[in-house]
Design an enzyme around this catalytic site. Structure first.
Site, mmCIF file in Angstrom:
data_model
loop_
_atom_site.group_PDB
_atom_site.id
_atom_site.type_symbol
_atom_site.label_atom_id
_atom_site.label_comp_id
_atom_site.label_asym_id
_atom_site.label_seq_id
_atom_site.Cartn_x
_atom_site.Cartn_y
_atom_site.Cartn_z
ATOM 1 N N HIS A 64 0.867 -1.186 0.000
ATOM 2 C CA HIS A 64 0.000 0.000 0.000
ATOM 3 C C HIS A 64 0.899 1.230 0.000
ATOM 4 C CE1 HIS A 64 -3.614 -2.414 0.805
ATOM 5 N NE2 HIS A 64 -2.809 -3.167 1.549
ATOM 6 N N LEU A 65 0.915 1.954 -1.119
ATOM 7 C CA LEU A 65 1.817 3.105 -1.237
ATOM 8 C C LEU A 65 1.148 4.428 -0.880
ATOM 9 C CD1 LEU A 65 3.888 2.099 -4.398
ATOM 10 C CD2 LEU A 65 4.574 2.000 -1.995
ATOM 11 N N ASN A 96 -6.270 0.874 -3.085
ATOM 12 C CA ASN A 96 -7.105 1.601 -2.110
ATOM 13 C C ASN A 96 -6.497 2.950 -1.732
ATOM 14 O OD1 ASN A 96 -5.029 0.275 -0.742
ATOM 15 N ND2 ASN A 96 -6.199 0.105 1.156
ATOM 16 N N ASP A 307 2.422 -6.919 2.467
ATOM 17 C CA ASP A 307 1.227 -6.178 2.899
ATOM 18 C C ASP A 307 1.636 -4.914 3.660
ATOM 19 O OD1 ASP A 307 -1.373 -5.388 3.268
ATOM 20 O OD2 ASP A 307 -1.878 -6.919 4.747
ATOM 21 N N HIS A 311 0.734 3.690 8.365
ATOM 22 C CA HIS A 311 -0.240 4.577 9.020
ATOM 23 C C HIS A 311 0.517 5.564 9.888
ATOM 24 C CE1 HIS A 311 -3.863 2.487 7.827
ATOM 25 N NE2 HIS A 311 -3.358 1.333 8.249
ATOM 26 N N PHE A 325 -5.996 -0.961 10.915
ATOM 27 C CA PHE A 325 -5.283 -2.223 10.713
ATOM 28 C C PHE A 325 -4.008 -1.990 9.893
ATOM 29 C CE2 PHE A 325 -9.772 -3.592 11.087
ATOM 30 C CZ PHE A 325 -9.654 -4.605 12.021
ATOM 31 N N GLY A 326 -2.953 -2.739 10.203
ATOM 32 C CA GLY A 326 -1.814 -2.789 9.281
ATOM 33 C C GLY A 326 -0.506 -2.302 9.857
HETATM 34 ZN ZN LIG Z 1 -5.755 -7.064 2.635
#
Ligand SMILES: [Zn+2]
Length: 443
Positions: A64-65, A96, A307, A311, A325-326
């Site tokens: 996720h960039l 996303n 993944d 954040h 999450f993450g």
């Molecule tokens: Zn996912």
């Protein structure tokens, strides 16, 4: 422009090479693997890889960039910088963002930003549905022409089997894999961690393994119905591994990836309510981790993917059940993969398969994941014995959300080459190079 990587030990599972060889890259492409008697050009830049492993560039299928839209968490440039520092030469960027990558204008923007950064290759993943809303298919054909390599509504799991079937049938026409974050939200809603003994002890609402497994089984059944290519993202449970294993036995086009935190930590790690142990799918219990390790060993799991989910620290500073999450993962994944080698779960060749050979195959990335002649000159150079400590305060990512700060590792990516250019050198190699240059200058 020539780069000669000398004295290294080359592991390239795609071409069956497992030997001491020199690697010559010219104008961005592999010119060839040289043996002892072969002649070497005199005008090439030389990288001495004595004691090091030379592997085809590592490819992360799941990142996720955050750009466009959430540049305070990460940009394409900062994400790519973290990637090459962690040994990744190529990244597949989840859609996303804000706006969502559901049309060719956003796809082109991502590719342009990556080209400007001149670090890692970035391959965009398009949304399955408009705005990842789960209702109407996105402009998949136009995005394919603009450069997407897969489609996914990761983070917003595709809600119904009917929608998933349509997505698979449509994506099959473009030979694009459908990547699914398997999670039935009617089972997982409101959950903050794995449902089990620790969620009871900690008084947190759980997400049962079944929430993932129901969708994983659904997707495998639909892969059989449609003949589409289906890739299950960040698998984390025993039942999911069993479903994928069965699908492969049946000859279905089902692949899957695992994220390093899912084999490295279990749900007990949540006990301090550290929000850097909150991710989706959640950290699982020991029996599930055992199934992941078995899947890594026997080939059920195709790829290791980070993944990477940055954040801001203000967001992660919320109460556990409120925090997003993450975690970030680009700079610790290879170290955590080396843990598997030391524990005897996999060998070095399998590590290269999981991080390069297979990811290239899963997303059809032509001329990558191998060092055969004319492939792209993307190389990950590994030191399997380097002992190091991860210090998140010097991370190249814009975000700091990791449960692995101050963790000690043995084994690292120490140099990263993209298109024949050295884009990252580990500090101790940088120092050694500088010293050599200095001596040469003094004559
Ligand atoms: Zn996912």
């Amino acid at each position: 422009m020539k780069l000669l990587i000398t004295n290294g030990y080359v592991i390239d599972p795609a071409s069956g090479v497992n030997a001491g060889k020199d690697l010559l890259i010219e104008n961005g492409r592999v010119r060839g693997l040289l043996s002892r008697g072969d002649s070497r050009p005199e005008d090439a830049e030389v990288f001495d890889a004595t004691g090091l492993i030379v592997a085809p560039g590592f490819i992360d299928l799941h990142v996720h960039l955050r750009e466009p839209g959430h540049e305070y968490k990460e940009t394409i440039a900062s994400g790519a910088a973290a990637a090459v520092a962690g040994g990744w030469t190529s990244l597949c960027a989840m859609p996303n963002t804000d706006p969502v990558n559901d049309n060719p204008a956003v796809t082109r923007f991502i590719i342009e930003q990556a080209e400007k950064a001149q670090l890692a290759n970035v391959f965009p993943i398009g949304a399955v549905t408009k705005g990842s809303g789960g209702k109407e298919l996105a402009e998949i054909g136009e995005m394919k022409n603009a450069g997407i390599v897969a489609v996914s509504d990761d983070g917003q799991p595709i809600p119904t089997a009917g929608m998933m079937r349509r997505a698979m049938e449509y994506a099959r026409g473009f030979d694009l894999p459908v990547v699914d974050h398997c999670q039935d939200r009617s089972l997982s809603a409101g959950g903050a961690m794995h449902e089990g003994r620790w969620s009871l002890i900690l008084g947190l609402k759980g997400m049962p393994a079944a929430a993932e497994e129901v969708d994983a089984v659904r997707d495998c059944v639909l892969a059989g119905l449609t003949g589409a290519r289906v890739h299950l993202a960040h698998v984390s449970t025993r039942g999911t591994i069993e479903a994928v294993r069965r699908a492969k036995e049946l000859g279905l086009r089902v692949t899957c990836e695992v994220a390093p935190h899912h084999w490295s930590l279990n749900d007990e790690a949540v006990a301090d309510y550290d929000t850097n142990t909150k991710m989706s799918p959640p950290l699982r219990s020991a029996e599930h981790i055992g199934a992941l390790l078995a899947g890594l060993r026997d080939g059920t799991i195709d790829a290791i993917a980070t993944d990477h989910a940055p954040h801001h620290s203000d967001e992660k500073a919320l109460e556990f059940d409120q925090a997003p999450f993450g975690i970030v993962g680009l700079e610790t994944a290879v170290g955590l993969a080396f843990d598997l080698v030391q524990q005897g779960v996999i060998d070095l060749e399998r590590l290269v398969q999981l991080c390069s050979t297979n990811p290239a195959r899963v997303f059809n990335l032509e001329d990558r994941g191998t060092l055969k002649t004319d492939a792209w000159g993307d190389v990950t150079i590994l030191d399997p014995n380097l002992e190091w400590t991860f210090d998140v305060s010097v991370s190249r990512s814009k975000s700091r959300n990791t449960p692995f700060d101050k963790r000690q590792f043995r084994g690292a990516a120490v140099a990263t080459v993209v298109g024949g250019r050295i884009v990252y050198l580990h500090p101790h190699l940088r120092d050694a190079r500088a010293k050599k240059e200095e001596l040469r200058a003094k004559g």
